[in-house]
Design an enzyme around this catalytic site. Structure first.
Site, PDB file in Angstrom:
ATOM      1  N   CYS A 116      97.303  66.515  21.384  1.00  0.00           N
ATOM      2  CA  CYS A 116      95.880  66.294  21.104  1.00  0.00           C
ATOM      3  C   CYS A 116      95.322  65.211  22.023  1.00  0.00           C
ATOM      4  O   CYS A 116      94.239  65.359  22.604  1.00  0.00           O
ATOM      5  CB  CYS A 116      95.711  65.910  19.623  1.00  0.00           C
ATOM      6  SG  CYS A 116      93.989  65.741  19.119  1.00  0.00           S
ATOM      7  N   CYS A 117      96.073  64.094  22.189  1.00  0.00           N
ATOM      8  CA  CYS A 117      95.624  63.023  23.096  1.00  0.00           C
ATOM      9  C   CYS A 117      95.536  63.543  24.529  1.00  0.00           C
ATOM     10  O   CYS A 117      94.663  63.130  25.291  1.00  0.00           O
ATOM     11  CB  CYS A 117      96.576  61.828  23.040  1.00  0.00           C
ATOM     12  SG  CYS A 117      96.407  60.803  21.563  1.00  0.00           S
ATOM     13  N   CYS A 199      90.055  57.258  17.522  1.00  0.00           N
ATOM     14  CA  CYS A 199      89.480  58.407  16.827  1.00  0.00           C
ATOM     15  C   CYS A 199      89.567  58.219  15.305  1.00  0.00           C
ATOM     16  O   CYS A 199      90.495  57.581  14.797  1.00  0.00           O
ATOM     17  CB  CYS A 199      90.239  59.674  17.219  1.00  0.00           C
ATOM     18  SG  CYS A 199      90.081  60.108  18.954  1.00  0.00           S
ATOM     19  N   CYS A 202      92.823  58.977  13.325  1.00  0.00           N
ATOM     20  CA  CYS A 202      94.015  58.255  13.784  1.00  0.00           C
ATOM     21  C   CYS A 202      93.845  56.744  13.735  1.00  0.00           C
ATOM     22  O   CYS A 202      94.600  56.003  14.370  1.00  0.00           O
ATOM     23  CB  CYS A 202      94.361  58.691  15.209  1.00  0.00           C
ATOM     24  SG  CYS A 202      94.656  60.459  15.335  1.00  0.00           S
ATOM     25  N   CYS A 227      98.491  56.510  23.807  1.00  0.00           N
ATOM     26  CA  CYS A 227      97.953  57.864  23.876  1.00  0.00           C
ATOM     27  C   CYS A 227      98.242  58.534  25.212  1.00  0.00           C
ATOM     28  O   CYS A 227      97.761  59.630  25.463  1.00  0.00           O
ATOM     29  CB  CYS A 227      96.469  57.861  23.582  1.00  0.00           C
ATOM     30  SG  CYS A 227      95.570  56.631  24.492  1.00  0.00           S
TER      31      CYS A 227
HETATM   32 FE1  SF4 Z   1      93.620  63.441  18.915  1.00  0.00          FE
HETATM   33 FE2  SF4 Z   1      94.094  61.311  17.355  1.00  0.00          FE
HETATM   34 FE3  SF4 Z   1      94.664  61.255  20.002  1.00  0.00          FE
HETATM   35 FE4  SF4 Z   1      92.115  61.233  19.111  1.00  0.00          FE
HETATM   36  S1  SF4 Z   1      93.694  59.624  18.818  1.00  0.00           S
HETATM   37  S2  SF4 Z   1      92.899  62.411  20.793  1.00  0.00           S
HETATM   38  S3  SF4 Z   1      92.259  62.644  17.333  1.00  0.00           S
HETATM   39  S4  SF4 Z   1      95.632  62.516  18.405  1.00  0.00           S
END
Ligand code: SF4
Length: 237
Positions: A116-117, A199, A202, A227
């Protein structure tokens, strides 16, 4: 890269303001500040704006940010009369990821969280960093065990550019002293115990005695909490 040792020698003992003045002069339009509107980024934005020199600022709009973060962006644009370059994920990449793994994949495993990151942050970051020779970040050594080797300037091997961290040796207290003295706009979530803000799904507030970044990906072990934007592979010597 070949100038790194000269740069390091020259910047030793310089204040963050002096580092910023030098960096803007040295790299011109080929340098940019990365802002996620956290306290450190706001200090750097204030310092850069106070030079009166033209400068570039960017943010990664992951699509999962807090409303308070957007409010801080708005306030900063108005206070400093600046614009941010906004880099967002590819909508098709987001759609495919959610179709395959669901909207909350980050809670399932470190690999899925990093996926996701990668989609929401790292790919957009690569786009912007292709346009510069150096980036300025608000990283500090005291933030967490993943950041103890942050230096004033280093060679970022991941992106092939210089990385400049003018606040590398500042404490959290130094940051807040500057913010209060200069009346710098900051994310109001900091007043509710959020010490590091990313985010929505998170990020949580930290508890008494916890590490500054304990509220980020709190379900993971501390050494995994990055991340992918800041890897420990940079050359510092
Ligand atoms: Fe995805 Fe969480 Fe990374 Fe944001 S912090 S990009 S929602 S995994």
């Amino acid at each position: 890269m070949e100038k790194l040792s000269d740069y390091k020698a020259m910047l030793r003992d310089k204040s963050p303001m002096q580092v910023i003045e030098w960096a803007l002069g040295e790299f011109g339009k080929r340098i940019i500040l990365a802002s996620s509107f956290g306290a450190e980024d706001q200090v750097l934005t204030d310092m850069i704006a106070s030079t009166g020199k033209p400068a570039r600022f960017f943010t990664l709009d992951t699509g999962r940010l807090f409303q308070e973060t957007y409010d801080t962006m708005q306030k900063s644009m108005e206070r400093y009369s600046i614009n941010y370059e906004v880099y967002a994920p590819n909508p098709d990449d987001i759609a495919r990821m959610i179709e395959k793994c669901g909207p909350n994949l980050f809670y399932e495993s470190v690999e899925k969280r990093r996926q996701c990151c990668d989609v929401r942050k790292l790919r957009p970051l690569k786009k912007v960093l292709k346009t510069v020779d150096a980036w300025i970040c608000g990283l500090r050594r005291a933030q967490s065990i993943t950041r103890t080797d942050v230096d004033i300037i280093s060679w970022d091997e991941q992106f092939g550019i210089y990385k400049i961290c003018p606040l590398f040796d500042w404490s959290e207290e130094d940051i807040w002293k500057y913010i209060k003295e200069q009346n710098v706009p900051y994310n109001p979530l900091h007043d509710s115990g959020f010490r590091s803000i990313g985010c929505v799904p998170c990020t949580r507030a930290t508890k008494h005695g916890e590490d500054e970044r304990a509220g980020r990906w709190w379900w993971e072990s501390p050494e995994k909490k990055e991340c992918g934007l800041h890897r420990k592979s940079e050359k510092n010597k």
